[in-house]
Design a protein around this motif. Structure first.
Motif, PDB file in Angstrom:
ATOM      1  N   VAL A 376      -2.882  -2.702  10.648  1.00 16.34           N
ATOM      2  CA  VAL A 376      -2.359  -2.594   9.281  1.00 16.34           C
ATOM      3  C   VAL A 376      -1.673  -1.239   9.151  1.00 16.34           C
ATOM      4  O   VAL A 376      -2.294  -0.196   9.383  1.00 16.34           O
ATOM      5  N   ALA A 377      -0.397  -1.269   8.823  1.00 11.86           N
ATOM      6  CA  ALA A 377       0.360  -0.031   8.591  1.00 11.86           C
ATOM      7  C   ALA A 377       0.659   0.055   7.106  1.00 11.86           C
ATOM      8  O   ALA A 377       1.330  -0.810   6.543  1.00 11.86           O
ATOM      9  N   CYS A 378       0.141   1.089   6.477  1.00 11.45           N
ATOM     10  CA  CYS A 378       0.287   1.250   5.026  1.00 11.45           C
ATOM     11  C   CYS A 378       1.482   2.110   4.692  1.00 11.45           C
ATOM     12  O   CYS A 378       1.937   2.902   5.499  1.00 11.45           O
ATOM     13  N   ASP A 379       1.895   2.020   3.468  1.00 10.38           N
ATOM     14  CA  ASP A 379       2.746   3.062   2.918  1.00 10.38           C
ATOM     15  C   ASP A 379       1.850   4.018   2.142  1.00 10.38           C
ATOM     16  O   ASP A 379       0.692   4.197   2.506  1.00 10.38           O
ATOM     17  N   VAL A 380       2.376   4.606   1.094  1.00 10.48           N
ATOM     18  CA  VAL A 380       1.616   5.658   0.410  1.00 10.48           C
ATOM     19  C   VAL A 380       1.565   5.388  -1.088  1.00 10.48           C
ATOM     20  O   VAL A 380       2.584   5.063  -1.697  1.00 10.48           O
ATOM     21  N   GLY A 381       0.379   5.494  -1.631  1.00 12.17           N
ATOM     22  CA  GLY A 381       0.206   5.282  -3.059  1.00 12.17           C
ATOM     23  C   GLY A 381      -1.077   4.520  -3.326  1.00 12.17           C
ATOM     24  O   GLY A 381      -2.022   4.572  -2.533  1.00 12.17           O
ATOM     25  N   GLN A 382      -1.094   3.806  -4.447  1.00 10.88           N
ATOM     26  CA  GLN A 382      -2.307   3.083  -4.821  1.00 10.88           C
ATOM     27  C   GLN A 382      -2.720   2.074  -3.760  1.00 10.88           C
ATOM     28  O   GLN A 382      -3.888   1.975  -3.396  1.00 10.88           O
ATOM     29  N   THR A 426      -1.375  -9.107  15.764  1.00  8.41           N
ATOM     30  CA  THR A 426      -0.763  -9.230  14.435  1.00  8.41           C
ATOM     31  C   THR A 426      -0.602  -7.844  13.829  1.00  8.41           C
ATOM     32  O   THR A 426      -1.513  -7.010  13.896  1.00  8.41           O
ATOM     33  N   VAL A 427       0.572  -7.596  13.260  1.00  2.92           N
ATOM     34  CA  VAL A 427       0.832  -6.316  12.598  1.00  2.92           C
ATOM     35  C   VAL A 427       1.264  -6.611  11.162  1.00  2.92           C
ATOM     36  O   VAL A 427       2.174  -7.408  10.924  1.00  2.92           O
ATOM     37  N   ILE A 428       0.579  -5.961  10.227  1.00  3.95           N
ATOM     38  CA  ILE A 428       0.856  -6.174   8.801  1.00  3.95           C
ATOM     39  C   ILE A 428       1.222  -4.848   8.155  1.00  3.95           C
ATOM     40  O   ILE A 428       0.489  -3.867   8.275  1.00  3.95           O
ATOM     41  N   ASN A 429       2.357  -4.821   7.496  1.00 11.59           N
ATOM     42  CA  ASN A 429       2.706  -3.678   6.654  1.00 11.59           C
ATOM     43  C   ASN A 429       2.231  -3.986   5.232  1.00 11.59           C
ATOM     44  O   ASN A 429       2.723  -4.918   4.613  1.00 11.59           O
ATOM     45  N   VAL A 430       1.255  -3.206   4.766  1.00 12.40           N
ATOM     46  CA  VAL A 430       0.859  -3.316   3.363  1.00 12.40           C
ATOM     47  C   VAL A 430       1.608  -2.225   2.611  1.00 12.40           C
ATOM     48  O   VAL A 430       1.482  -1.042   2.941  1.00 12.40           O
ATOM     49  N   SER A 431       2.387  -2.628   1.631  1.00 12.34           N
ATOM     50  CA  SER A 431       3.275  -1.666   0.989  1.00 12.34           C
ATOM     51  C   SER A 431       3.229  -1.820  -0.532  1.00 12.34           C
ATOM     52  O   SER A 431       2.595  -2.732  -1.061  1.00 12.34           O
ATOM     53  N   GLY A 432       3.876  -0.893  -1.183  1.00 15.86           N
ATOM     54  CA  GLY A 432       4.063  -0.976  -2.626  1.00 15.86           C
ATOM     55  C   GLY A 432       5.546  -1.064  -2.927  1.00 15.86           C
ATOM     56  O   GLY A 432       6.381  -0.801  -2.050  1.00 15.86           O
ATOM     57  N   ASP A 433       5.885  -1.404  -4.165  1.00 13.42           N
ATOM     58  CA  ASP A 433       7.315  -1.612  -4.454  1.00 13.42           C
ATOM     59  C   ASP A 433       8.093  -0.296  -4.401  1.00 13.42           C
ATOM     60  O   ASP A 433       9.289  -0.302  -4.102  1.00 13.42           O
ATOM     61  N   GLY A 434       7.439   0.836  -4.642  1.00 11.96           N
ATOM     62  CA  GLY A 434       8.129   2.113  -4.485  1.00 11.96           C
ATOM     63  C   GLY A 434       8.347   2.445  -3.026  1.00 11.96           C
ATOM     64  O   GLY A 434       9.480   2.692  -2.578  1.00 11.96           O
ATOM     65  N   SER A 435       7.286   2.415  -2.259  1.00 13.83           N
ATOM     66  CA  SER A 435       7.370   2.787  -0.835  1.00 13.83           C
ATOM     67  C   SER A 435       8.295   1.868  -0.044  1.00 13.83           C
ATOM     68  O   SER A 435       9.039   2.325   0.835  1.00 13.83           O
ATOM     69  N   PHE A 436       8.212   0.562  -0.346  1.00 12.79           N
ATOM     70  CA  PHE A 436       8.959  -0.409   0.469  1.00 12.79           C
ATOM     71  C   PHE A 436      10.449  -0.088   0.477  1.00 12.79           C
ATOM     72  O   PHE A 436      11.124  -0.240   1.498  1.00 12.79           O
ATOM     73  N   LEU A 463       5.833   3.267  -9.793  1.00 18.54           N
ATOM     74  CA  LEU A 463       5.294   4.192  -8.803  1.00 18.54           C
ATOM     75  C   LEU A 463       3.842   4.394  -9.225  1.00 18.54           C
ATOM     76  O   LEU A 463       3.513   5.299  -9.989  1.00 18.54           O
ATOM     77  N   GLY A 464       2.984   3.520  -8.721  1.00 17.32           N
ATOM     78  CA  GLY A 464       1.683   3.317  -9.326  1.00 17.32           C
ATOM     79  C   GLY A 464       0.788   4.544  -9.349  1.00 17.32           C
ATOM     80  O   GLY A 464       0.116   4.812 -10.355  1.00 17.32           O
ATOM     81  N   MET A 465       0.734   5.281  -8.257  1.00 22.22           N
ATOM     82  CA  MET A 465      -0.183   6.413  -8.227  1.00 22.22           C
ATOM     83  C   MET A 465       0.289   7.522  -9.167  1.00 22.22           C
ATOM     84  O   MET A 465      -0.515   8.149  -9.863  1.00 22.22           O
ATOM     85  N   VAL A 466       1.589   7.749  -9.193  1.00 23.15           N
ATOM     86  CA  VAL A 466       2.117   8.774 -10.097  1.00 23.15           C
ATOM     87  C   VAL A 466       1.925   8.309 -11.546  1.00 23.15           C
ATOM     88  O   VAL A 466       1.545   9.089 -12.420  1.00 23.15           O
ATOM     89  N   ARG A 467       2.182   7.022 -11.781  1.00 20.68           N
ATOM     90  CA  ARG A 467       1.939   6.476 -13.125  1.00 20.68           C
ATOM     91  C   ARG A 467       0.484   6.669 -13.547  1.00 20.68           C
ATOM     92  O   ARG A 467       0.185   7.049 -14.684  1.00 20.68           O
ATOM     93  N   GLN A 468      -0.439   6.419 -12.600  1.00 19.43           N
ATOM     94  CA  GLN A 468      -1.856   6.591 -12.901  1.00 19.43           C
ATOM     95  C   GLN A 468      -2.153   8.036 -13.318  1.00 19.43           C
ATOM     96  O   GLN A 468      -2.858   8.278 -14.292  1.00 19.43           O
ATOM     97  N   TRP A 469      -1.598   8.980 -12.616  1.00 18.68           N
ATOM     98  CA  TRP A 469      -1.822  10.398 -12.938  1.00 18.68           C
ATOM     99  C   TRP A 469      -1.137  10.770 -14.260  1.00 18.68           C
ATOM    100  O   TRP A 469      -1.671  11.567 -15.027  1.00 18.68           O
ATOM    101  N   GLN A 470       0.031  10.187 -14.509  1.00 16.22           N
ATOM    102  CA  GLN A 470       0.683  10.437 -15.798  1.00 16.22           C
ATOM    103  C   GLN A 470      -0.182   9.909 -16.930  1.00 16.22           C
ATOM    104  O   GLN A 470      -0.304  10.531 -17.991  1.00 16.22           O
ATOM    105  N   ILE A 529       1.160  -7.597  -9.403  1.00 15.66           N
ATOM    106  CA  ILE A 529      -0.129  -7.217  -9.996  1.00 15.66           C
ATOM    107  C   ILE A 529       0.120  -6.532 -11.336  1.00 15.66           C
ATOM    108  O   ILE A 529       1.248  -6.158 -11.669  1.00 15.66           O
ATOM    109  N   ASP A 530      -0.960  -6.344 -12.055  1.00 15.30           N
ATOM    110  CA  ASP A 530      -0.897  -5.715 -13.367  1.00 15.30           C
ATOM    111  C   ASP A 530      -0.531  -4.240 -13.209  1.00 15.30           C
ATOM    112  O   ASP A 530      -1.161  -3.520 -12.427  1.00 15.30           O
ATOM    113  N   ALA A 531       0.431  -3.797 -13.993  1.00 16.17           N
ATOM    114  CA  ALA A 531       0.900  -2.411 -13.893  1.00 16.17           C
ATOM    115  C   ALA A 531      -0.154  -1.399 -14.319  1.00 16.17           C
ATOM    116  O   ALA A 531      -0.050  -0.211 -13.999  1.00 16.17           O
TER     117      ALA A 531
END
Lengths: 552, 90
Positions: A376-382, A426-436, A463-470, A529-531
């Protein structure tokens, strides 16, 4: 043979089979040599993609016969585009070789076309860097670069090769004499002191980091934990070194660590730090981190000792050699009972009201559906934190996450590199809409190489993690984090001949994950998912880890 | 707090930049610097006399300097040589 041909020949001698890169003017001789030189080259569509793919290749191939990722770029913008990938490798200690073309020596320093002082630029983002000024030095420089990249604490090494050096005929090559020091045994008196501290401890805790995987010491770590039955926690990069079935393993610690891990680390009387470095995301408020603990620090890089926390005992030898020396039974039954109770009391809950897809539950389900050799290769964030919290891994080479640098855009090219390193897994990229969107051009690379990379895109239009901090710390002022103008991701994937689908209801999750995993080729599963979802728990900035915020 | 260091290096054109970059980045301010290249006692390298100030422990700097590939030895004035990372934290 010219210099460029010698580069290819030397790469082959170093065991390199696969490189990633992007051609351009000052690197054309090397690309000519690669044309039929016997080293496979994968064209990415941006040099950052090449660097990240090489990082993913090195990380997924670690402890599986592969060692070093190699990326290639031209001078100027080609080289500057590599910089984030070099920093990524530097912060996560990944063995990487970057070869850059440079303008010909007579015009260096004249602000020539596509000229940048790459050596100067590289200083803060590499373990070491070279500019070759004599073709006689070329072969031994490459050999030296591989040794530096892989020895001690691994890291990226850049070799800048002016175009005239690539074109020069090689008449002789200077011999290289290996200089890396062999792995040393741990200091006997320090070892004795460490063993005494372990035997005296009533509430010891192993704090395990990425150094374990880099030292290929996963089995030694597991043997140490099994023998001693000492409770353990992991950093983000250490995930996979310990499996979930290890008794008294409490998962990740730190900012988004488990409650059981953070509370227990705060109470420990002996912290055994194994290939970790007291990163600020781990410690929270440093002065109040594990305040009553003595510290035994094991690391391949002695500069980590005392950098953030003074150790009582420092062991700067190879973890593979040190860990077997620390074995011993501990009489800590009450402590084991305490951490076990916390593990039980604070276990993750996946019950979630409504029809919205709950990403932690989905990732936990995915984790149960994949085999242990899935990468599993992630991007960065929530989504990255949810993967770290809710998926289980057997081996750090199966969990590729940008831990030190936190590079959005890492996941997709890293997954590509991982698929080259492990073509049968099997290789899976788990990403977010910002990172992707940060390296989305690499969908072309998936198409070009016909790679079966799966993409699980968790989309909250934010940008979920930044939104969370905001939301939590900036009075809900959502400055530039609402991405309601995202493209139609499934339609976009289809433009690269990648099939996909969108789901938004939790009843569809299992079947959709199954379709993604069953697909022969690449697949995009786009999950809405829910924002408003946040990552919990969260240790706010400037406080101790036991003062974590929970769902609020 | 002020510290004086002697650093010997290989004769690489970029080594001075590396030493100064690490010094700045790790939180140390250069008060004085004297450099000699390929002198009698060091025919193939640089000898650098460096005086720095910082609130941080000097080991935070010496431990990083000894990691630089082209740095051969770091000595704290009137203290022992810190040629290796292990010695640097002693």
């Amino acid at each position: 043979m010219n210099g460029a041909q010698q580069i290819v020949a030397t790469l082959k001698q170093q065991g390199v089979e696969q490189v990633f890169g992007y051609p351009g003017g000052a690197i054309m001789p090397l690309y000519d040599a690669l044309y039929d030189g016997g080293v496979k080259h994968m064209l990415t569509r941006h040099e950052q993609g090449a660097a990240m793919a090489a990082v993913g290749y090195a990380r997924a191939g670690a402890n599986r016969g592969l060692k070093v990722g190699v990326c290639i770029a031209t001078s100027g913008p080609g080289a500057t585009n590599l910089v984030t990938g070099l920093a990524e490798a530097q912060l996560d200690s990944i063995p990487l070789i970057a070869i850059t073309g440079q303008v010909a020596q007579p015009v260096i320093g004249t602000d020539a076309f596509q000229e940048v002082d790459v050596l100067g630029m590289s200083l803060s983002v590499t373990k070491h860097s070279f500019m070759v000024t004599d073709v006689k030095e070329l072969k031994r420089t490459i050999e030296q670069a591989f040794e530096i990249a892989t020895s001690g604490r691994p890291g990226p090494v850049l070799i800048d090769v002016p175009k005239d050096i690539q074109l020069a005929e090689v008449e002789e090559s200077l011999a290289y004499v290996a200089s890396a020091k062999p792995a040393t045994a741990p200091n006997a008196s320090s070892l004795a002191q460490a063993k005494r501290l372990i035997s005296e401890a009533k509430q010891p805790m192993a704090y395990v980091g990425g150094g374990v995987g880099m030292a290929n010491a996963v089995s030694e770590l597991r043997a140490f934990l099994t023998d001693s039955q000492i409770p353990s926690v992991s950093t983000l990069k250490g995930i996979g070194a310990i499996t979930e079935d290890q008794p008294y393993y409490l998962g990740m610690l730190g900012m988004h660590g488990t409650k059981a891990a953070n509370l227990s680390v705060q109470e420990t009387d002996l912290l055994i730090v194994i290939g970790a470095r007291f990163d600020d995301r781990v410690t929270g408020k440093l002065d109040e981190f594990a305040p009553d603990a003595k510290v035994i620090h094991l690391d391949a890089d002695a500069s980590e000792f005392g950098k953030r926390r003074e150790p009582d005992v420092a062991l700067d030898s190879d973890l593979k050699l040190t860990l077997p020396e620390l074995h011993g039974k501990c009489d800590i039954a009450p402590w084991q009972a305490t951490v076990n109770q916390r593990k039980h009391d604070f276990a993750w809950r996946y019950d979630h009201p409504g029809a919205h897809i709950f990403a932690p539950a989905m990732l936990n389900e995915l984790s149960k559906m994949i085999n242990k050799d899935t990468v599993v290769a992630c991007d960065v964030g929530q989504h990255q934190m949810w993967v770290a919290q809710h998926m289980q891994f057997d081996g750090p080479e199966n969990h590729l996450s940008s831990a030190g640098l936190g590079t959005m855009g890492f996941g997709l090219p890293a997954a590509i590199g991982a698929q080259f390193a492990r073509p049968n897994d099997t290789v899976i990229n788990v990403s977010g809409d910002g990172s992707f969107m940060m390296n989305v051009q690499e969908l072309t690379t998936i198409k070009r190489a016909k790679l079966p990379v799966k993409m699980l895109l968790i989309d909250n239009n934010r940008l979920g993690m930044v939104r969370q901090w905001q939301d939590l710390f900036f009075n809900g002022r959502f400055s530039e984090t609402i991405l309601d103008d995202n493209p139609d991701f499934v339609k976009m994937a289809s433009a690269f001949d990648i099939p996909g689908e969108t789901i938004s209801n939790k009843i569809d999750v299992h079947a959709a994950l199954q379709r993604m995993l069953n697909s022969d080729g690449p697949y995009l599963l786009h999950v809405l998912i829910d924002a408003e979802e946040n990552v919990w728990p969260l240790v706010p900035p400037g406080v101790a880890n036991d003062k974590m915020m929970e769902d609020c | 707090m002020q510290h004086s260091l002697t650093i010997t290096t290989r004769s690489q054109a970029d080594v001075l930049e590396r030493v100064l970059r690490v010094t700045r980045h790790r939180g140390f301010l250069v008060q004085s610097m004297h450099i000699e290249h390929e002198v009698q006692h060091l025919p193939a390298g640089y000898a650098i006399e460096l005086t720095v100030t910082s609130e941080r422990p000097i080991a935070h700097l010496t431990n990083q300097l000894v990691k630089l590939f082209d740095v051969e030895q770091v000595t704290l004035k009137q203290l022992q040589a810190v040629a290796s990372p292990e010695a640097a934290i002693a």
